[in-house]
Motif scaffolding. Structure first.
Motif: not given
Length: 197
Positions: A84-88
């Motif tokens: 999710g951090l990567g997508r953010a």
């Protein structure tokens, strides 16, 4: 909002327009004043020099970036939180390309004069290290948190820059499916972490 605050915000907004069209190297407070049709001294009430208005713009970028990373990585499952951090990260880069370029592809104002920028940069990077540490503990992985955080950042940053450009379509290097490329990269990062003993 006071007139003084209005003028400060108008200067920042105009500075962003100049940077977007002509690059940060062509920004000047005199040009900001000319475009706003105000006294050439008026912006100096709010900003000591060009460096200070750029620092304020970059500070706002990092604050927004940090919010994206925190909100995008709140999943209780550590692996999903890291993804999710990567997508953010991708979302911020693609939705805020001007801020992203200023933060990561141009020289930042002197951190000795603007320590808040260094603090914000460190706090955003700490989110990545924290999420990675959670994965290491949850999966009992012997990760080098510093080196593996840099590996993850480098991989995501590289793809974010490519996706911001027209290279993939103009040079027919890859298809235009951004989602496919982001998902594939994040999966490969996960595979690389799981390969650690």
């Amino acid at each position: 909002m006071t007139a003084k605050r209005d003028l400060r915000e108008a200067c920042i907004k105009e500075a962003l327009k100049i940077i977007e069209k002509r690059g940060v190297e062509n920004l000047s407070l005199r040009e900001v004043a000319r475009r706003l049709r105000i006294s050439h001294q008026a912006p100096y009430v709010h900003f000591r020099d060009k460096d200070h208005i750029v620092a304020e713009i970059v500070r706002r970028g990092f604050e927004t970036f940090e919010r994206y990373l925190r909100e995008g990585s709140m999943d209780p499952d550590p692996r999903r939180a890291l993804a999710g951090l990567g997508r953010a990260y991708f979302a911020f880069a693609l939705e805020n390309p001007l801020y992203y370029r200023l933060m990561f592809t141009t020289p930042l104002p002197d951190p000795r004069k603007h320590p808040e920028l260094q603090e914000l940069g460190e706090s955003t990077y700490a989110i990545l290290k924290d999420r990675l540490q959670n994965v290491a503990v949850d999966r009992k992985l012997a990760l080098d948190i510093d080196a593996d955080s840099m590996f993850i950042w480098a991989a995501i940053h590289g793809l974010a820059l490519i996706l911001q450009s027209d290279l993939t379509t103009d040079l027919h290097l890859a298809g235009p499916d951004r989602e496919k490329h982001m998902t594939h990269l994040l999966k490969r990062i996960g595979d690389a972490l799981d390969a650690n003993p």
